[in-house]
Enzyme design. Structure first.
Site, PDB file in Angstrom:
ATOM      1  CB  THR A   1     -12.538 -25.359   4.556  1.00 21.34           C
ATOM      2  OG1 THR A   1     -11.500 -24.691   3.834  1.00 21.34           O
ATOM      3  CG2 THR A   1     -12.433 -26.844   4.356  1.00 21.34           C
ATOM      4  N   PRO A   2     -15.212 -22.777   4.494  1.00 21.45           N
ATOM      5  CG  PRO A   2     -17.513 -22.388   4.491  1.00 21.45           C
ATOM      6  CD  PRO A   2     -16.473 -23.358   4.044  1.00 21.45           C
TER       7      PRO A   2
ATOM      8  CG  ASP B   1      -0.266  -0.027   2.544  1.00 20.57           C
ATOM      9  OD1 ASP B   1       0.883   0.453   2.636  1.00 20.57           O
ATOM     10  OD2 ASP B   1      -0.869  -0.476   3.531  1.00 20.57           O
TER      11      ASP B   1
ATOM     12  CD1 TRP C   1     -11.947 -25.702  -2.161  1.00 17.15           C
ATOM     13  CD2 TRP C   1     -12.203 -27.679  -1.166  1.00 17.15           C
ATOM     14  NE1 TRP C   1     -11.206 -25.685  -0.998  1.00 17.15           N
ATOM     15  CE2 TRP C   1     -11.341 -26.881  -0.372  1.00 17.15           C
ATOM     16  CE3 TRP C   1     -12.492 -28.979  -0.738  1.00 17.15           C
ATOM     17  CZ2 TRP C   1     -10.782 -27.336   0.829  1.00 17.15           C
ATOM     18  CZ3 TRP C   1     -11.930 -29.438   0.450  1.00 17.15           C
ATOM     19  CH2 TRP C   1     -11.102 -28.622   1.213  1.00 17.15           C
TER      20      TRP C   1
END
Lengths: 146, 146, 146, 146
Positions: free
Chosen positions: C59-60, C17, C47
Site C-alpha cells: 500500500t504505497p 539524533d 503482502w
C-alpha cells in the site's frame, strides 16, 4: 554463568530489501537496542542520566564480528538473546544470538567500551570520546562476581 | 594486486546519535552501498538485471568483522576504499577501509556470496535464498586473473 | 465508527539524533509499521501472499501530512493509534495518532493505494507500479459496511 | 525570487523495499539532509557551532506535507531542489522537489523552527526543546531582503 536478557523484534516490511529478506545493517540496529535493553533490564540508568552523573554517554562498539546463518523476512518475530561474556579493565564483550523460534538467524560478538566526551578544543567540530574504566556499579548490576 | 574502488559519503545530522557521533549501524549501510558501487564501477549490471538473466539477486553477507578506531560526525566526508581480497568457489572476501582524510575511522572484512532464490513451497512465507558458484564473468570484470 | 488498532514502539537510543530527540524520519518508519500492523490485526494476509494471489504488493503512500506537537526520546514507549477514515475507489485514508501516555506527540493523515507491478519492458530498469481498485475483501475485513 | 540549492542522492539497494521501490520514509531522511545542505551552502555554521554560540541545536520539523507522484529505485540519481518560500516570526517554510532527470518523484512542504534546549528539571529524562525567533543573520545568509 552469565545472565541472559532477551529482546524481541517483529520484522517489518520496511526492514527488508528487494531480495525480500532483512537488509543486514538492520540487524546491527536491533543488536544495539538489545545491548541497551540488557543494561535497562539490569537496572542501569539511561545514558542521559549516567552522562549527567558520571559523564558516561553510552557504550560505543570498538569491534564486532557477526555471522549470518539464515535469512528472515517481515512478519518474523526474532528473539535476541544477549549476555556479557567477559569484563576487561576498559572494555567488555557482549554476545548475541538472534533466533526465530528454534532457528538461529545470526550470532554476533562485540567489544564495547564505556565512553565519555573529551573536552573539545574551541575550533574543533568533532565530539571526541574516550574509553573509561568499566564502572564497578554497572559490573555489579550485571551480575559480575569475583 | 587488487583493484580499489572508492565511494564517498557525506555524514548527515541524522546519521548521528545522541552522543553526536555516527551511530555504528550506519557504517554497515554505507559499506553495503560501497560493495554495490564496487560492482557497478567494474561493469557488473544491477541486481534486477542479473536476476532476470541469471537469477542472481545480490550478494548477501555471511560473515562480517569490523573494527572502529575513530569516531566521525556530521559534516565529515568519508571515503570508503573497497577491494576484493579473495575469490573462493561459492564466496568472496571484501575489504573496506573507511577514511576521513588520512585518519582511519573503521575497517571491515566481509564474506559474501552470490545468491539466488530457492523456489518457495506454496505454504512457505519465506523467501529462501542459496549461494551459487561465483559467476566467471563477474570475477573477470573485477580483475581476477589466474 | 472506525476500528482503531494500536501499535507500540519503544524508542531506542539510535532512533534519536544529536539534539537527543527522535529524528523525525523515524516516525514515518513506525507509521508504516503501524499501517501494516492494522491490516495484519484485521486478518489481511502479508503482502507476499497477496502478491502471489492477487498481485497486490503493498500500500504505497501517495500523500502524507504530519504534525509534530511534542518531542520524544529514547526510553519512551509510543502508542500509535491507527484507523481508516475513508475508502475511495482506488485509494483510502489512514489516520495515525502517536501518543506517549496522554501526551500527543504526532498526528498524520495519509492517502495510500493498493498497488501491483506493471510488466516491465525488457530495457526498463524500473519497477513500475500502479494503483488498483480497493479490494472488496480487504474493505470487509477492515470493518467497512455500506 | 528565492534561492534554490540542489542536493543529489544516489538511491542504494538498501533504500528499497520488497516492492523494489524506495521505501518512503527514506525520502524524509534525504529531505532532512537537503535542508541541512541548504543552510551549509548558504554559509550557516553546523548546528554544533550554532549550539555553542547561540544555543541553536537545529531546525526540527513541526509540519510536513508530501506528495509522491512517481516511484524510484536503486541506481537512480535523485536531485532535491530546496528553497525557503516563507519566513515567519518563529518558523519558516521549506519547499522540496525531488526529481529524476525531468521526472518529478516527490514534492514536500515543511514548516520548521529554530530550536534550543529548555533546561531540564533534575528528574526529567526528557530533552525538551522550544522554538526561538528566526535569527536575523540566518535570514540574511539565506537571501532574505525586505
Amino acid at each position: 554463568m552469565s545472565i541472559v536478557v532477551t529482546y524481541n523484534k517483529l520484522v517489518e516490511f520496511g526492514d527488508c530489501d528487494p531480495a525480500r529478506i532483512v537488509w543486514f545493517p538492520n540487524y546491527f540496529k536491533w543488536i544495539d537496542a538489545a545491548s541497551r535493553n540488557y543494561f535497562t533490564q539490569r537496572g542501569v540508568p539511561p545514558w542521559h542520566a549516567t552522562e549527567r552523573e558520571f559523564g558516561i554517554l553510552g557504550t560505543p562498539v570498538v569491534d564486532t564480528h557477526a555471522q549470518f546463518t539464515n535469512t528472515a523476512s517481515y512478519g518474523d518475530v526474532l528473539s535476541i538473546h544477549t549476555r556479557i561474556t567477559q569484563w576487561r579493565k576498559t572494555s567488555f564483550v557482549m554476545h548475541y544470538e538472534v533466533m526465530r523460534d528454534h532457528c538461529s538467524i545470526m550470532t554476533c560478538i562485540e567489544t564495547r567500551v564505556f565512553a565519555k566526551h573529551v573536552g573539545n578544543t574551541p575550533d574543533s567540530s568533532h565530539h571526541q570520546i574516550k574509553a573509561i574504566p568499566v564502572p564497578e556499579f554497572i559490573k555489579q548490576l550485571c551480575g559480575f562476581s569475583q
